[in-house]
Design an enzyme around this catalytic site. Structure first.
Site, mmCIF file in Angstrom:
data_model
loop_
_atom_site.group_PDB
_atom_site.id
_atom_site.type_symbol
_atom_site.label_atom_id
_atom_site.label_comp_id
_atom_site.label_asym_id
_atom_site.label_seq_id
_atom_site.Cartn_x
_atom_site.Cartn_y
_atom_site.Cartn_z
ATOM 1 N N GLU A 65 52.219 38.791 39.881
ATOM 2 C CA GLU A 65 51.080 37.251 40.013
ATOM 3 C C GLU A 65 51.733 36.636 38.786
ATOM 4 O O GLU A 65 51.261 35.602 38.626
ATOM 5 C CB GLU A 65 50.190 37.516 40.387
ATOM 6 C CG GLU A 65 48.472 38.002 39.594
ATOM 7 C CD GLU A 65 48.958 39.792 39.389
ATOM 8 O OE1 GLU A 65 48.130 39.709 37.992
ATOM 9 O OE2 GLU A 65 49.235 39.652 39.573
ATOM 10 N N CYS A 74 47.688 47.014 39.350
ATOM 11 C CA CYS A 74 46.898 47.635 38.312
ATOM 12 C C CYS A 74 45.690 48.322 38.563
ATOM 13 O O CYS A 74 45.631 49.112 39.527
ATOM 14 C CB CYS A 74 46.904 46.316 37.342
ATOM 15 S SG CYS A 74 46.862 47.034 35.255
ATOM 16 N N HIS A 110 51.985 43.771 36.921
ATOM 17 C CA HIS A 110 50.972 42.228 37.834
ATOM 18 C C HIS A 110 52.372 41.102 37.731
ATOM 19 O O HIS A 110 52.236 40.233 37.866
ATOM 20 C CB HIS A 110 49.664 41.905 36.154
ATOM 21 C CG HIS A 110 48.637 42.509 36.402
ATOM 22 N ND1 HIS A 110 47.837 41.977 37.093
ATOM 23 C CD2 HIS A 110 49.080 43.580 35.169
ATOM 24 C CE1 HIS A 110 46.798 42.482 36.235
ATOM 25 N NE2 HIS A 110 47.393 43.846 35.287
#
Length: 191
Positions: free
Chosen positions: A174, A81, A172
């Site tokens: 994660e 991002c 994202h």
């Protein structure tokens, strides 16, 4: 499963989902550390530039003394991002680039504001199944250089790309339990 235990992966710890990145890296067996200083940066075999707000991150990189070291960092980097924005050598709208490490042009907040955030199943080159990509005020890559490989597109927009040992994604990884993007990143250490 690959053995990543001998590697130390840094996560730039100025802003963003640092603990989530660290957790995914450690799930795959590598050591992960938060990077806030030059001495910590010098300890790592690869680096994650997490999401956050890219302009604020640039200011924090300067105030922490990390900016020039990050510009010259030549080990693998995963930018997610805002990390993608930091890696781009050109930003739409005339804003000056940040680290300018990848031959890409980026449109910030391309999919709308925070309230327009979404998750979608994304087909990524080399993955057998779709990836649950989370987009939060996400950018996209509007132009790529000839040395850049497109790894994923969403609605005709490039959202994941690779150039040498650099990976940049608009989403994202994660924020999901799926570790395949991070594993793809860690595989750069073995190339």
């Amino acid at each position: 499963m690959n053995d990543y235990t001998k590697y130390t992966i840094g996560v730039l710890s100025l802003q963003g989902a640092v603990s989530e990145h660290i957790a995914q890296i450690e799930t795959l067996g590598a050591k992960a550390i938060a990077v806030k200083s030059l001495s910590e940066l010098q300890q790592v075999d690869a680096l994650v530039l997490p999401g956050g707000e890219s302009t604020a991150m640039r200011r924090l990189m300067h105030s922490s003394g990390l900016f020039q070291a990050l510009k010259s960092f030549d080990k693998p980097i995963l930018g997610t991002c805002a990390g993608l924005i930091l890696l781009a050598n050109k930003l739409e709208g005339g804003e000056p680039p940040h680290l300018a490490k990848m031959n890409i042009q980026v449109q910030r907040n391309a999919f709308g504001r925070q309230v327009d955030s979404f998750q979608t199943d994304l087909m990524i080159k080399g993955f057998a199944d779709s990836f649950p990509a989370v987009f939060i005020r996400a950018p996209y890559i509007s132009r790529i250089g000839s040395e850049v490989e497109v790894l994923a597109e969403w609605q005709g927009n490039v959202v994941f790309a690779k150039q040498g040992n650099l990976l940049a994604c608009a989403f994202h990884p994660e924020l999901t339990s799926d570790t395949r993007v991070v594993e793809l990143f860690l595989q750069q250490l073995k190339e």
